[in-house]
Motif scaffolding. Structure first.
Motif, PDB file in Angstrom:
ATOM      1  N   ASN A 114       0.822  -1.316   0.163  1.00 41.97           N
ATOM      2  CA  ASN A 114       0.315   0.048  -0.115  1.00 41.97           C
ATOM      3  C   ASN A 114       0.773   1.297  -0.179  1.00 41.97           C
ATOM      4  O   ASN A 114       1.016   2.370  -0.684  1.00 41.97           O
ATOM      5  CB  ASN A 114      -0.632  -0.048   1.320  1.00 41.97           C
ATOM      6  N   VAL A 115       1.438   1.042   1.090  1.00 40.51           N
ATOM      7  CA  VAL A 115       2.997   2.379   0.907  1.00 40.51           C
ATOM      8  C   VAL A 115       3.524   2.210  -0.110  1.00 40.51           C
ATOM      9  O   VAL A 115       3.347   3.951  -1.178  1.00 40.51           O
ATOM     10  CB  VAL A 115       4.180   2.091   2.034  1.00 40.51           C
ATOM     11  N   LEU A 116       3.402   1.283  -1.187  1.00 41.36           N
ATOM     12  CA  LEU A 116       4.617   1.488  -2.487  1.00 41.36           C
ATOM     13  C   LEU A 116       3.107   2.348  -3.421  1.00 41.36           C
ATOM     14  O   LEU A 116       3.823   3.168  -4.047  1.00 41.36           O
ATOM     15  CB  LEU A 116       4.847  -0.029  -3.700  1.00 41.36           C
ATOM     16  N   THR A 117       1.999   2.021  -3.120  1.00 41.29           N
ATOM     17  CA  THR A 117       1.205   2.283  -4.284  1.00 41.29           C
ATOM     18  C   THR A 117       0.610   3.652  -3.914  1.00 41.29           C
ATOM     19  O   THR A 117       0.866   4.387  -4.972  1.00 41.29           O
ATOM     20  CB  THR A 117       0.175   1.330  -4.091  1.00 41.29           C
ATOM     21  N   ALA A 118       1.006   3.893  -2.919  1.00 46.08           N
ATOM     22  CA  ALA A 118       1.094   5.938  -2.752  1.00 46.08           C
ATOM     23  C   ALA A 118       1.485   6.447  -3.211  1.00 46.08           C
ATOM     24  O   ALA A 118       2.000   7.332  -3.668  1.00 46.08           O
ATOM     25  CB  ALA A 118       0.279   5.673  -0.742  1.00 46.08           C
TER      26      ALA A 118
END
Length: 243
Positions: free
Chosen positions: A38-42
């Motif tokens: 999720n952090v990478l996607t954001a």
């Protein structure tokens, strides 16, 4: 979405009882893999937004540059250049007697500058000599007037050159720089036209002076022939001085 899974652990000082899990404490724990993803996607979405913002900024700057390139030069020297050229043309058009006209030149050289002949009277020879002298005198005066007019244009040319160079150096776009360069070329052309006018006027005066000398030599030979021809020399006659 954050997922939670149960983790059984012991309360300090207690003993784990597999048959009685209620003796343990349920502690929530995050799913580490999902969190990292999720952090990478954001982060990727944020980078895309930054790229879009940068692209918009570049397009805006491009539009600003295009507007500068299409902006006209605020200074124009056209009127001053045209005035200088018109003054020089007026001086050339005011040429006296034999002007810059082919037909007029041909007529003059077929009459006033034509070789002296036996059939021409002394009075006619004298008249032709006076005409040639007057032509040379007028041409010299015309050349001096043109030279004076060109010198008068020098101060105007100096002012225009300074203004155009300053405009070229301060040009904010390609169009303004091009227009400034074109006006400088036009100023150079005007100066070249002035130089051509001076050379032409001076050459006209020199040509008429040379033609006068040539005609004078020819007329002198004819008058000497008449003086030396028997029967055509000086003959005395009575002159009434007073009435």
């Amino acid at each position: 979405m954050t997922r939670w899974k149960p983790l059984w652990t012991l309360i300090p000082g207690s003993r784990l009882d597999a048959d009685h899990p209620e003796n343990g404490v349920l502690i929530p724990c995050r799913n580490t893999n999902n969190y990292v993803q999720n952090v990478l996607t954001a982060a990727r979405e944020l980078q895309q937004i930054n790229n879009q913002v940068t692209s918009l900024q570049n397009e805006a700057q491009m539009l600003i540059n295009q507007a500068k390139n299409l902006a006209n030069l605020p200074y124009s020297s056209l009127q001053q250049l045209q005035s200088s050229i018109q003054r020089t043309q007026q001086l050339l058009a005011q040429a006296q007697r034999i002007a810059y006209d082919v037909q007029q030149i041909d007529r003059a050289f077929s009459t006033s500058y034509a070789p002296a002949t036996v059939s021409q009277s002394n009075q006619l020879l004298i008249f032709k000599a006076q005409t040639r002298w007057q032509n040379s005198y007028a041409a010299t005066q015309d050349a001096l007037r043109v030279q004076a007019g060109i010198v008068g244009n020098l101060d105007t040319n100096r002012i225009q050159t300074s203004a155009l160079v300053a405009s070229s150096q301060g040009a904010s776009g390609a169009l303004q720089a091009t227009q400034a360069g074109n006006q400088i070329l036009a100023l150079n052309a005007q100066q070249l036209a002035d130089l051509t006018a001076v050379v032409t006027a001076q050459g006209r005066a020199q040509s008429l002076e040379a033609a006068q000398r040539g005609s004078a030599q020819d007329q002198g030979r004819e008058q000497l022939r008449r003086f030396l021809t028997p029967g055509e020399g000086y003959q005395s006659f009575n002159v009434q001085m007073f009435h």
